[in-house]
Scaffold this motif. Structure first.
Motif, PDB file in Angstrom:
ATOM      1  N   VAL A  77     120.914  60.919 -11.712  1.00 38.41           N
ATOM      2  CA  VAL A  77     120.334  60.358 -10.492  1.00 38.41           C
ATOM      3  C   VAL A  77     119.950  58.897 -10.725  1.00 38.41           C
ATOM      4  CG1 VAL A  77     118.333  60.465  -8.971  1.00 38.41           C
ATOM      5  CG2 VAL A  77     119.546  62.561  -9.566  1.00 38.41           C
ATOM      6  N   GLU A 112     121.267  56.964 -12.917  1.00 40.95           N
ATOM      7  CA  GLU A 112     122.526  56.248 -13.051  1.00 40.95           C
ATOM      8  C   GLU A 112     123.107  55.912 -11.667  1.00 40.95           C
ATOM      9  OE1 GLU A 112     126.078  58.077 -15.261  1.00 40.95           O
ATOM     10  OE2 GLU A 112     124.747  57.052 -16.658  1.00 40.95           O
ATOM     11  N   ALA A 113     123.068  56.884 -10.773  1.00 39.87           N
ATOM     12  CA  ALA A 113     123.565  56.647  -9.419  1.00 39.87           C
ATOM     13  C   ALA A 113     122.762  55.528  -8.767  1.00 39.87           C
ATOM     14  CB  ALA A 113     123.479  57.921  -8.586  1.00 39.87           C
ATOM     15  N   GLU A 119     121.203  53.064 -10.266  1.00 41.38           N
ATOM     16  CA  GLU A 119     121.604  51.784 -10.861  1.00 41.38           C
ATOM     17  C   GLU A 119     122.943  51.328 -10.295  1.00 41.38           C
ATOM     18  OE1 GLU A 119     121.052  52.947 -15.133  1.00 41.38           O
ATOM     19  OE2 GLU A 119     120.012  51.019 -15.170  1.00 41.38           O
ATOM     20  N   MET A 126     124.066  51.844  -7.471  1.00 37.23           N
ATOM     21  CA  MET A 126     123.888  51.387  -6.091  1.00 37.23           C
ATOM     22  C   MET A 126     123.299  49.991  -6.034  1.00 37.23           C
ATOM     23  SD  MET A 126     121.956  54.332  -4.048  1.00 37.23           S
ATOM     24  CE  MET A 126     122.488  55.950  -4.491  1.00 37.23           C
ATOM     25  N   GLY A 127     122.868  49.491  -7.195  1.00 37.49           N
ATOM     26  CA  GLY A 127     122.242  48.173  -7.220  1.00 37.49           C
ATOM     27  C   GLY A 127     120.754  48.212  -6.932  1.00 37.49           C
ATOM     28  N   ALA A 128     120.104  49.344  -7.232  1.00 31.35           N
ATOM     29  CA  ALA A 128     118.662  49.456  -7.005  1.00 31.35           C
ATOM     30  C   ALA A 128     117.903  48.664  -8.065  1.00 31.35           C
ATOM     31  CB  ALA A 128     118.232  50.922  -7.054  1.00 31.35           C
ATOM     32  N   THR A 129     116.768  48.073  -7.665  1.00 33.44           N
ATOM     33  CA  THR A 129     115.919  47.357  -8.613  1.00 33.44           C
ATOM     34  C   THR A 129     115.086  48.397  -9.382  1.00 33.44           C
ATOM     35  OG1 THR A 129     114.114  47.215  -7.055  1.00 33.44           O
ATOM     36  CG2 THR A 129     115.682  45.396  -7.036  1.00 33.44           C
ATOM     37  N   GLN A 172     112.567  49.975  -7.157  1.00 35.80           N
ATOM     38  CA  GLN A 172     113.175  50.926  -6.216  1.00 35.80           C
ATOM     39  C   GLN A 172     113.534  52.224  -6.925  1.00 35.80           C
ATOM     40  OE1 GLN A 172     116.351  48.369  -4.819  1.00 35.80           O
ATOM     41  NE2 GLN A 172     115.373  48.113  -2.813  1.00 35.80           N
ATOM     42  N   ARG A 197     111.753  55.184  -5.260  1.00 34.06           N
ATOM     43  CA  ARG A 197     112.667  55.843  -4.326  1.00 34.06           C
ATOM     44  C   ARG A 197     113.440  56.982  -4.981  1.00 34.06           C
ATOM     45  NH1 ARG A 197     111.770  54.400   0.628  1.00 34.06           N
ATOM     46  NH2 ARG A 197     111.454  52.189   1.037  1.00 34.06           N
ATOM     47  N   PHE A 198     113.507  56.965  -6.299  1.00 33.13           N
ATOM     48  CA  PHE A 198     114.307  57.994  -6.988  1.00 33.13           C
ATOM     49  C   PHE A 198     113.465  58.861  -7.921  1.00 33.13           C
ATOM     50  CE2 PHE A 198     117.208  54.807  -5.555  1.00 33.13           C
ATOM     51  CZ  PHE A 198     118.389  55.460  -5.256  1.00 33.13           C
ATOM     52  N   PRO A 247     110.032  60.613  -6.172  1.00 36.00           N
ATOM     53  CA  PRO A 247     110.368  61.673  -5.197  1.00 36.00           C
ATOM     54  C   PRO A 247     111.078  62.865  -5.843  1.00 36.00           C
ATOM     55  CG  PRO A 247     111.018  59.534  -4.341  1.00 36.00           C
ATOM     56  CD  PRO A 247     110.594  59.316  -5.761  1.00 36.00           C
ATOM     57  N   GLU A 248     111.987  62.577  -6.783  1.00 37.46           N
ATOM     58  CA  GLU A 248     112.715  63.682  -7.413  1.00 37.46           C
ATOM     59  C   GLU A 248     111.792  64.543  -8.269  1.00 37.46           C
ATOM     60  OE1 GLU A 248     116.512  64.695  -7.463  1.00 37.46           O
ATOM     61  OE2 GLU A 248     115.508  64.144  -5.618  1.00 37.46           O
ATOM     62  N   LEU A 299     127.142  49.519 -16.025  1.00 38.42           N
ATOM     63  CA  LEU A 299     126.205  50.565 -16.440  1.00 38.42           C
ATOM     64  C   LEU A 299     126.192  50.558 -17.965  1.00 38.42           C
ATOM     65  CD1 LEU A 299     126.887  53.611 -14.089  1.00 38.42           C
ATOM     66  CD2 LEU A 299     124.960  52.044 -14.076  1.00 38.42           C
ATOM     67  N   ARG A 359     123.159  43.268  -9.629  1.00 31.85           N
ATOM     68  CA  ARG A 359     122.739  44.261  -8.635  1.00 31.85           C
ATOM     69  C   ARG A 359     123.423  44.038  -7.298  1.00 31.85           C
ATOM     70  NH1 ARG A 359     117.444  44.116 -11.094  1.00 31.85           N
ATOM     71  NH2 ARG A 359     116.781  42.489  -9.670  1.00 31.85           N
ATOM     72  N   ARG A 411     126.994  45.135  -7.515  1.00 32.73           N
ATOM     73  CA  ARG A 411     127.134  46.602  -7.542  1.00 32.73           C
ATOM     74  C   ARG A 411     127.220  47.190  -6.138  1.00 32.73           C
ATOM     75  NH1 ARG A 411     122.818  47.998 -12.337  1.00 32.73           N
ATOM     76  NH2 ARG A 411     124.274  47.837 -14.081  1.00 32.73           N
ATOM     77  N   LYS A 412     126.642  46.478  -5.172  1.00 38.16           N
ATOM     78  CA  LYS A 412     126.718  46.982  -3.801  1.00 38.16           C
ATOM     79  C   LYS A 412     128.128  46.893  -3.254  1.00 38.16           C
ATOM     80  CE  LYS A 412     121.918  46.562  -3.115  1.00 38.16           C
ATOM     81  NZ  LYS A 412     120.715  45.936  -2.669  1.00 38.16           N
ATOM     82  N   PHE A 425     130.516  60.608  -9.039  1.00 35.73           N
ATOM     83  CA  PHE A 425     130.317  61.195 -10.361  1.00 35.73           C
ATOM     84  C   PHE A 425     130.786  62.647 -10.417  1.00 35.73           C
ATOM     85  CE2 PHE A 425     127.143  58.092  -9.239  1.00 35.73           C
ATOM     86  CZ  PHE A 425     127.087  57.253 -10.354  1.00 35.73           C
ATOM     87  N   ASN A 468     125.309  63.708  -8.734  1.00 38.11           N
ATOM     88  CA  ASN A 468     124.108  62.890  -8.869  1.00 38.11           C
ATOM     89  C   ASN A 468     123.431  62.582  -7.536  1.00 38.11           C
ATOM     90  OD1 ASN A 468     124.881  62.977 -11.493  1.00 38.11           O
ATOM     91  ND2 ASN A 468     125.391  60.805 -11.678  1.00 38.11           N
ATOM     92  N   LEU A 525     120.261  63.127  -4.751  1.00 32.83           N
ATOM     93  CA  LEU A 525     118.830  63.393  -4.813  1.00 32.83           C
ATOM     94  C   LEU A 525     118.577  64.758  -4.183  1.00 32.83           C
ATOM     95  CD1 LEU A 525     118.570  59.891  -4.000  1.00 32.83           C
ATOM     96  CD2 LEU A 525     116.487  60.690  -5.083  1.00 32.83           C
ATOM     97  N   SER A 550     115.810  66.125  -3.632  1.00 36.76           N
ATOM     98  CA  SER A 550     114.612  66.162  -2.795  1.00 36.76           C
ATOM     99  C   SER A 550     114.880  65.554  -1.415  1.00 36.76           C
ATOM    100  CB  SER A 550     113.490  65.391  -3.487  1.00 36.76           C
ATOM    101  OG  SER A 550     113.890  64.051  -3.703  1.00 36.76           O
ATOM    102  N   LEU A 556     117.970  50.658   0.574  1.00 34.52           N
ATOM    103  CA  LEU A 556     117.750  49.702  -0.513  1.00 34.52           C
ATOM    104  C   LEU A 556     118.153  48.288  -0.105  1.00 34.52           C
ATOM    105  CD1 LEU A 556     119.021  51.663  -3.665  1.00 34.52           C
ATOM    106  CD2 LEU A 556     116.728  51.600  -2.695  1.00 34.52           C
TER     107      LEU A 556
END
Ligand SMILES: Nc1ncnc2c1ncn2[C@@H]1O[C@H](COP(=O)(O)OP(=O)(O)OP(=O)(O)O)[C@@H](O)[C@H]1O
Ligand SMILES: [Mg+2]
Lengths: 216, 342
Positions: A118, A120-121, A123, A125-128, A131, A135-136, A139-140, B54, B78, B81-82, B88, B92, B94, B96, B109
């Motif tokens: 999660v 890794e996903a 990262e 996505m370009g999350a800081t 975040q 956000r990950f 909550p998880e 990564l 970053r 990466r967008k 995967f 992967n 979430l 929740s 994001l």
């Protein structure tokens, strides 16, 4: 019975007060500590060996001191912060010193359970880093965090009763001064009963809440 | 376009050092579906993870559309990466969050507004065929559905490149097929360049335009899927090709052939239009030979028919030689089976 029901209710409130206040402060200290212990470890988000080793060491030191000794050992600190070393407010200081590092460890454990994939996903996505944490990771881990907080709260109920022994007030104080020192069996059993009910209620609430979050 | 330039990846240091990649040079052209195949530990994951950093290459450079990623700051990485979606093996997602919120995450994001976000997520879920699952949670979905959510999420920010690390390896054959169809649709409709990592040759045959074979961190060979399938050079590649062409003769038959003094068993490979001709009956009549077909199959690779026959020639020796020559003149490949150990 040597105590009135009013005394018991007062003591109950004192216990609730001690536990809730020290819980709040312990979380304020423990949560960032727990997060830092996770993200600074090797191969994680913000790997940093010196921060990790320092925090890890501090937490270990506090975790290795038995509460009853901590209670006495930090009297000067308590006096500095609260102005006195006896009474209900004064016990909150050692309780926080005890529960803060404990909560840090519990939170660290919960966060480590989060699937690496999660993160890794996130990262990818370009999350800081911020975040990713808010956000990950959190909550998880929420359902597991609720259980961890339940354990911490139950631990605080026990510790607060112990603090009572050195004049901190609350149900523990009552049980010791009347039940133990004056052989008042009834008071002893009543306080014990209340403590048991409290712990049961806390644990059930925690379990239900955690289950609800996990939806299963 | 993705370019690897001398990409080397070493994990650990000193005596614990593992060389996962050693000087990889590869180019994935824009709009292509490029497959990388290799056995476990070949370095496939390391390779694909170098594309979005990564994993940072120990040496060498990775370019996306001509931009050297290894020279960028964290912030620039970053934002790049967008433009690179990734899916995967284990999805992967979430657990929740609902399907909707999983797909919305990259948009959130990037600071999309609520309205825009809902619209885009609905669009994406429609595209992957999950519009009725928006409010479900991942643990209520099948593996194939979870991968569709993963795909929708990867496409949310309109990337120009999609990375797939063993995206179908956890799925059954039928579901694999449907996910591959979806990937092909993404490639066609959105013109997204796709890099696929897999250990399944079927995946390569099914959707890739080009393939590279990786072993011990080195590219053994690469080229168009058709070329590599019909003429695999390296032993490992041959193994992979055989894993799905399944064209080796049973040992008992091979032994029979070896025991005959004058065995004349040949593999005949047809490609393209030559598959349509009645080659064998012509040869048989023209050179007065009896032909015994031991094995035969015909498949399609990248839309080109490809036939594979193993035939025992029976008759006079010089007639057989003439026949073989005649076949070769029609630019059909003939190989001696016994020597081309099959
Ligand atoms: N984080 C890591 N630390 C140390 N060694 C690693 C790490 N990641 C991979 N390796 C090693 O690098 C080599 C290549 O690994 P990689 O995961 O890239 O292979 P792969 O082709 O993806 O294999 P698989 O099909 O099993 O996923 C292996 O020898 C592996 O043990
Ligand atoms: Mg891998």
């Amino acid at each position: 019975m040597l105590v009135s029901s009013e005394q018991i209710i007062d003591a109950l409130w004192e216990t609730i007060w001690m536990v809730s206040f020290s819980l709040v402060f312990s979380v304020i200290i423990g949560l960032p500590l727990g997060i830092l212990l996770v993200i600074t470890r090797k191969g994680h988000l913000l790997e940093n060996a010196s921060i990790f080793n320092t925090l890890n060491g501090i937490v270990n030191i506090f975790r290795s001191v038995p509460f009853i000794i901590l209670l006495v050992a930090i009297v000067p600190v308590t006096r500095f912060i609260v102005g006195t070393s006896i009474g209900t407010s004064a016990t909150i200081v050692p309780l926080v010193f005890y529960a803060g590092p404990y909560i840090a460890r519990l939170i660290e454990n919960s966060l480590l359970e989060v699937d690496k994939g999660v993160i890794e996903a996130a990262e990818a996505m370009g999350a800081t880093p911020g975040q990713i944490i808010f956000r990950f990771l959190l909550p998880e881990a929420l359902s597991s965090l609720v259980l961890a907080m339940t354990i911490a709260t139950v631990g605080l109920v026990g510790a607060s009763a112990m603090a009572g022994a050195v004049g901190g007030g609350g149900l523990g104080d009552l049980a010791i001064t009347y039940g133990y020192q004056r052989f008042d069996t009834a008071t002893m059993y009543i306080t014990l009963g209340i403590l048991i009910i409290m712990v049961q209620a806390l644990q059930s609430t925690g379990n239900i809440l955690s289950k609800k979050i996990r939806r299963s | 376009m993705i370019q690897f330039e001398g990409v080397t990846k070493t994990y650990g240091e000193g005596s614990n050092a593992v060389n996962a990649l050693s000087g990889i040079d590869l180019t994935v052209e824009t709009g292509e579906i490029f497959g990388v195949i290799g056995f476990s530990g070949a370095g496939k994951s390391s390779l694909i993870r170098c594309v979005n950093l990564l994993e940072r290459p120990t040496k060498g450079k990775v370019f996306i559309h001509g931009k050297d990623l290894t020279s960028l700051s964290k912030r620039e990485v970053r934002s790049t990466r967008k433009d690179i979606g990734m899916i995967f093996q284990h999805f992967n997602l979430l657990n929740s969050k609902t399907v909707f919120h999983n797909v919305a995450m990259p948009l959130l994001l990037s600071g999309f507004g609520k309205k825009e976000m809902s619209k885009r997520v609905a669009e994406l879920l429609d595209f992957v065929g999950l519009h009725d699952k928006a409010d479900q949670y991942p643990d209520q979905l099948s593996g194939g559905q979870k991968q569709r959510v993963g795909i929708a999420r990867a496409l949310a920010t309109n990337p120009s490149v999609l990375l797939c690390d063993e995206a179908t390896s956890a799925l059954d054959p039928e579901t694999t097929q449907s996910i591959l169809d979806l990937l092909r649709k993404i490639n066609k409709e959105y013109k997204i360049t796709i890099l696929i990592i897999t250990h399944e040759m079927g995946v390569i045959r099914e959707i890739c335009d080009k393939v590279a074979v990786l072993e011990n961190g080195v590219v053994l060979e690469h080229g168009s899927v058709f070329d590599v399938f019909t003429d695999p050079k390296h032993q490992t590649t041959q193994k992979f090709v055989r894993s799905i062409m399944n064209d080796h003769l049973p040992e008992s038959i091979l032994n029979d052939i070896r025991n005959k003094k004058n065995n004349h068993v040949y593999r005949i490979q047809f490609t393209g239009s030559s598959t349509g001709h009645p080659l064998l009956s012509k040869i048989s009549r023209e050179f007065d030979l009896d032909l015994n077909v031991l094995y035969g199959n015909i498949t399609e690779i990248q839309g080109i028919p490809y036939g594979n026959l193993i035939v025992e020639f029976m008759g006079e020796r010089n007639q057989i030689q003439k026949a073989l020559l005649s076949i070769q003149q029609q630019s059909i490949t003939v190989k001696d089976v016994i020597h081309h150990a099959s």
